[in-house]
Design a protein around this motif. Sequence first.
Motif, PDB file in Angstrom:
ATOM      1  N   HIS A 103       0.839  -1.206   0.000  1.00 29.72           N
ATOM      2  CA  HIS A 103       0.000   0.000   0.000  1.00 29.72           C
ATOM      3  C   HIS A 103       0.879   1.263   0.000  1.00 29.72           C
ATOM      4  O   HIS A 103       0.665   2.186  -0.783  1.00 29.72           O
ATOM      5  CB  HIS A 103      -0.923  -0.036   1.227  1.00 29.72           C
ATOM      6  N   HIS A 107       1.562   4.524  -2.853  1.00 31.71           N
ATOM      7  CA  HIS A 107       1.634   5.989  -2.654  1.00 31.71           C
ATOM      8  C   HIS A 107       2.859   6.526  -3.397  1.00 31.71           C
ATOM      9  O   HIS A 107       2.783   7.552  -4.077  1.00 31.71           O
ATOM     10  CB  HIS A 107       1.752   6.335  -1.171  1.00 31.71           C
ATOM     11  N   CYS A 200      -6.255   9.197   2.909  1.00 33.06           N
ATOM     12  CA  CYS A 200      -6.213   7.730   2.821  1.00 33.06           C
ATOM     13  C   CYS A 200      -6.573   7.141   4.179  1.00 33.06           C
ATOM     14  O   CYS A 200      -6.114   7.623   5.208  1.00 33.06           O
ATOM     15  CB  CYS A 200      -4.831   7.252   2.392  1.00 33.06           C
ATOM     16  N   HIS A 204      -0.330   1.667   6.580  1.00 34.45           N
ATOM     17  CA  HIS A 204       0.958   1.950   5.937  1.00 34.45           C
ATOM     18  C   HIS A 204       2.100   1.584   6.866  1.00 34.45           C
ATOM     19  O   HIS A 204       1.914   1.547   8.077  1.00 34.45           O
ATOM     20  CB  HIS A 204       1.068   3.450   5.606  1.00 34.45           C
TER      21      HIS A 204
HETATM   22 ZN   LIG Z   1      -2.763   4.848   1.802  1.00 37.66          ZN
END
Ligand SMILES: [Zn+2]
Length: 236
Positions: A103, A107, A200, A204
């Motif tokens: 993930h 980004h 978001c 992460h």
């Molecule tokens: Zn994210």
Amino acid sequence: MTEPLFRDDAYLKEAQATIVFADERGIALDRTVFYPQGGGQPGDHGALELDDGQAIAIVNTVYDADRKTILHAPESGIGAFRPGSRVVARIDWERRYKRMRAHTALHLLSVVLPFPVTGGSVGDGEGRLDFDCEPPLDKAEVERRLNELIALDAVVGCRWITDEELEANPGLVKTMSVKPPIGTGRIRLVAIENLDLQPCGGTHVVRTGEIGRASVTQIEKKGKINRRVRIALAPT
Ligand SMILES: [Zn+2]
């Protein structure tokens, strides 16, 4: 309403919780470490364990219709899992960590390719983003730049802003297909030090170095101006 413990600390592997309800919808807890499917990231797997050691496998996690209650989907029936029971909720950490790394890598991919994002998904150590972009993309060059950003070992953090602040800064939203949820009054922004800032709700890693080596496995033309870019991470 379920307290989403993963939101403040994505590294929590387990937590004590109390069952709020358990029926055909799933098992709802007052608090949980399980991430519910959303924003392109799948729901967590894991187990719930009662004080007497009885355990139940959880094969998916989703939001209830109210978007505030988190439902844990058991592999089979709910058995002895009743409202009021205390449980330890434990996620399949190995799988989740692969998703956190993938993930966060996506980004960074959106930094390498600063085009509007029209879709995406996070897998176990791999993922993809779809971009609206006309020029052809050079796979080796995208991979080189992505790994350059990973190697910066930049800090990944988050902060909250109001709906009004987001409306005043529409440039923050890179994803055209997934609009951030407006109406709850505040929105979570994920910031990668000096590189990226976008709304978001996913999980992460805390430093980009944790992603490890990434490969661009495929760049596919999905229409005149749409490019699907797939990445895969090296095992750690
Ligand atoms: Zn994210």
